[in-house]
Design a protein around this motif. Structure first.
Motif, short mmCIF file in Angstrom:
data_model
loop_
_atom_site.label_atom_id
_atom_site.label_comp_id
_atom_site.label_asym_id
_atom_site.label_seq_id
_atom_site.Cartn_x
_atom_site.Cartn_y
_atom_site.Cartn_z
N ARG A 1 0.86 -1.19 0.00
CA ARG A 1 0.00 0.00 0.00
C ARG A 1 0.89 1.23 0.00
N ARG A 2 0.45 2.19 -0.68
CA ARG A 2 1.21 3.44 -0.74
C ARG A 2 0.82 4.34 0.41
N ARG A 3 1.78 4.83 1.12
CA ARG A 3 1.51 5.79 2.20
C ARG A 3 1.43 7.19 1.61
N GLY A 4 0.69 8.06 2.34
CA GLY A 4 0.58 9.44 1.89
C GLY A 4 1.92 10.17 2.04
N ALA A 5 2.14 11.18 1.28
CA ALA A 5 3.39 11.94 1.35
C ALA A 5 3.47 12.67 2.69
N VAL A 6 4.69 12.79 3.21
CA VAL A 6 4.92 13.47 4.48
C VAL A 6 4.68 14.96 4.27
N MET A 7 3.94 15.54 5.22
CA MET A 7 3.63 16.96 5.11
C MET A 7 4.81 17.77 5.66
N ALA A 8 5.42 18.55 4.85
CA ALA A 8 6.61 19.29 5.23
C ALA A 8 6.31 20.76 5.49
N GLU A 9 5.14 21.10 5.95
CA GLU A 9 4.78 22.48 6.24
C GLU A 9 4.61 22.66 7.74
N ILE A 10 4.89 23.85 8.22
CA ILE A 10 4.70 24.18 9.63
C ILE A 10 3.59 25.22 9.71
N ASN A 11 2.66 24.97 10.59
CA ASN A 11 1.56 25.91 10.78
C ASN A 11 1.99 26.95 11.81
N VAL A 12 2.22 28.18 11.40
CA VAL A 12 2.71 29.23 12.28
C VAL A 12 1.59 30.08 12.85
N THR A 13 0.37 29.80 12.52
CA THR A 13 -0.76 30.60 13.00
C THR A 13 -0.86 30.62 14.52
N PRO A 14 -0.75 29.48 15.24
CA PRO A 14 -0.82 29.55 16.70
C PRO A 14 0.31 30.37 17.31
N MET A 15 1.51 30.28 16.73
CA MET A 15 2.64 31.05 17.24
C MET A 15 2.39 32.55 17.04
N VAL A 16 1.88 32.94 15.92
CA VAL A 16 1.58 34.35 15.65
C VAL A 16 0.50 34.85 16.61
N ASP A 17 -0.50 34.02 16.89
CA ASP A 17 -1.55 34.41 17.82
C ASP A 17 -0.98 34.66 19.22
N VAL A 18 -0.11 33.77 19.68
CA VAL A 18 0.50 33.94 21.01
C VAL A 18 1.36 35.20 21.04
N MET A 19 2.13 35.45 20.00
CA MET A 19 2.99 36.64 19.97
C MET A 19 2.16 37.92 19.96
N LEU A 20 1.06 37.94 19.25
CA LEU A 20 0.20 39.13 19.23
C LEU A 20 -0.43 39.37 20.60
N VAL A 21 -0.83 38.31 21.28
CA VAL A 21 -1.39 38.48 22.63
C VAL A 21 -0.33 39.02 23.58
N LEU A 22 0.91 38.50 23.50
CA LEU A 22 1.99 39.02 24.34
C LEU A 22 2.31 40.48 24.02
N LEU A 23 2.28 40.83 22.74
CA LEU A 23 2.52 42.22 22.35
C LEU A 23 1.48 43.15 22.95
N ILE A 24 0.23 42.75 22.90
CA ILE A 24 -0.85 43.57 23.47
C ILE A 24 -0.67 43.70 24.98
#
Length: 156
Positions: A16-39
């Motif tokens: 069986r063929r496995r799906g391709a490994v996802m090589a992306e990083i989701n930075v949205t949660p990190m940006v949300d935390v940084m904006l809250v700290l900035l405020i």
């Protein structure tokens, strides 16, 4: 078409063929935390400053000290007029009359330890030298050491 369906049905094949490994990083949660700290820091920063608007002189040299207890500060602001005119005195953030200054800081000195025996004198750059020297004398008479607060030169 039938051939495609037969090969994709996977009835007898073990591979069986496995799906391709996802090589992306989701930075949205990190940006949300940084904006809250900035405020949070933008709201908290003005609360950490002194309430009395004094235009401090600029000088170089010296070093700052760190302590757990808040230092006793005496702020001097020139009202109007020439030298030896009236000045406004603030002990911490509270206004104080010049006649009440010496008894008040003597009483404060009795409650503080030897390590906490420093008064930070913040003087407006327009306050006359004689007024500052009178206040320094009163601080020394009360048993405190005096440090004059300045703004460091840019680039030093």
């Amino acid at each position: 078409m039938a051939m495609n369906m037969a090969s994709s049905s996977g009835g007898g094949g073990r591979r069986r063929r496995r799906g391709a490994v996802m090589a992306e990083i989701n930075v949205t949660p990190m940006v949300d935390v940084m904006l809250v700290l900035l405020i949070i820091f933008m709201v908290a920063a003005p609360l950490m400053t002194s309430n009395i608007d004094i235009d401090l002189p600029i000088a170089s040299g010296g070093r700052s000290t760190a302590s757990n207890t808040p230092p006793l500060t005496l702020s001097v602001k020139r009202t109007n007029g020439g030298c030896n005119s009236n000045v406004e005195l603030y002990l911490g953030d509270a206004p104080i009359a010049a006649a009440d200054l010496l008894p008040k800081i003597k009483a404060i000195r009795e409650t503080r330890s030897e390590a906490e025996s420093v008064v930070y004198l913040r003087g407006d750059k327009d306050v006359c030298y004689t007024d500052m020297m009178k206040l320094l004398g009163q601080i020394r008479t009360a048993g405190f050491k005096a440090n004059i607060v300045i703004i460091p030169e840019q680039g030093s």
